[in-house]
Design an enzyme around this catalytic site. Sequence first.
Site, PDB file in Angstrom:
ATOM      1  CG  ASP A  86      11.029   7.442  10.166  1.00 11.81           C
ATOM      2  OD1 ASP A  86      11.216   8.468  10.850  1.00 11.81           O
ATOM      3  OD2 ASP A  86      10.061   6.671  10.345  1.00 11.81           O
TER       4      ASP A  86
ATOM      5  NE  ARG B 198       8.751  -3.434  11.386  1.00  7.54           N
ATOM      6  CZ  ARG B 198       7.722  -2.602  11.439  1.00  7.54           C
ATOM      7  NH1 ARG B 198       7.874  -1.356  11.001  1.00  7.54           N
ATOM      8  NH2 ARG B 198       6.550  -2.987  11.896  1.00  7.54           N
TER       9      ARG B 198
ATOM     10  NE  ARG C 298      -3.902  -1.836   2.663  1.00  2.38           N
ATOM     11  CZ  ARG C 298      -3.822  -3.069   3.133  1.00  2.38           C
ATOM     12  NH1 ARG C 298      -2.644  -3.527   3.546  1.00  2.38           N
ATOM     13  NH2 ARG C 298      -4.884  -3.848   3.199  1.00  2.38           N
ATOM     14  CB  ILE C 299       3.564   2.388   2.272  1.00  2.00           C
ATOM     15  CG1 ILE C 299       2.700   2.402   3.540  1.00  2.00           C
ATOM     16  CG2 ILE C 299       4.603   3.514   2.306  1.00  2.00           C
ATOM     17  CD1 ILE C 299       3.449   2.012   4.794  1.00  2.00           C
TER      18      ILE C 299
ATOM     19  CG  ASP D  55       6.432  -7.204  -3.622  1.00  2.00           C
ATOM     20  OD1 ASP D  55       6.513  -8.413  -3.316  1.00  2.00           O
ATOM     21  OD2 ASP D  55       5.808  -6.372  -2.935  1.00  2.00           O
TER      22      ASP D  55
ATOM     23  CG  HIS E 257      10.153   4.340  14.091  1.00  2.00           C
ATOM     24  ND1 HIS E 257      10.554   3.071  14.404  1.00  2.00           N
ATOM     25  CD2 HIS E 257       9.031   4.188  13.350  1.00  2.00           C
ATOM     26  CE1 HIS E 257       9.718   2.186  13.903  1.00  2.00           C
ATOM     27  NE2 HIS E 257       8.778   2.853  13.243  1.00  2.00           N
TER      28      HIS E 257
ATOM     29  CD  GLU F 192      13.603   2.305  15.473  1.00  2.00           C
ATOM     30  OE1 GLU F 192      13.589   2.359  14.230  1.00  2.00           O
ATOM     31  OE2 GLU F 192      12.556   2.287  16.158  1.00  2.00           O
TER      32      GLU F 192
END
Length: 312
Positions: free
Chosen positions: A255, A231, A154-155, A174, A278, A260
């Site tokens: 990001d 990720r 989707r993104i 993909d 993030h 983290e």
Amino acid sequence: MAGFRVVVTDQVFPDVEVERALIEQAGGTLEVASGDRTDVLALARDADALLNTYFPLSAADLAGLSRCRIIARYGIGVDNIDLVAARMRGIAVTNVPDYCVEEVALHTVALLLATVRRVPAGDALVRAGGWGVGGLGEIHRLSTRTVGLLGYGRIARLVADVLRPLVRQVLVHDPYLAGAGPDRSVELAELYAESDIVSVHCPLTDKTRGMIDAAALAAMRPDVTVVNTSRGPIVVLADLLDALRSGQVGAAALDVFDAEPPPAAALDKVPNLLVTPHSAFYSLEAIGESQRKATGQVLAALRGEPLAYQVT
């Protein structure tokens, strides 16, 4: 169903009033865990459901849950939960795959444009008393650039929709999709060889963990720009930082990170690196949607209703 308990394993949103209202209206109670792993697992032990963000749940952790029927993740990825163990124990796992598509896609585009246009370098130059384009390095017209998307969910599809009128072409790799709509589907080696910008949008799996390493970076075009809003562990940070320092990679925008927050010292004085905390998922609207949908999955599971977002 009355009297059920739901535990939030790790609260990252400002409050849980949305969840509390929905759960109490249905006759249940909500508790937010705190403390160390032992404290969280002790509170979760006899809960009927868990609401989860980042807290890792291993097979051993799941074995200690005596009543749990569902673990509802607020986010998209489910790599912090042992899905095989959950399936074996009859615990449903759900996510919210559509709550922050707009936010992450536009954050990706923002990072990409800021990096390509050297916006952070220009800001630093002016703040240091400098002026002009001489200190910015080479900047290419975006319409001459090829963007390669690793993953086409989707993104990534929204990123492609935004960028398609602005760039030379969008390539897609993909292996789980038969086609890429208006964009060109290619093998991974071709995407690396042809893309001026590589943007990561695949889930974290055993196959994708560490896939952007020194060898992958060496296979990309000289002066490539790498963007990751997916990720952190997909990119080997040390290899990327080395490639930025050597000039093999032209720029990177991240990001997400393996650890983290990342160690600040490791990022210090790395050229052409743009980082954010993030935050790609974040908007007030996205958080509210995630809270409502994750809680809705909990209530559906406890009522024996079909689950809209079941992963396992």
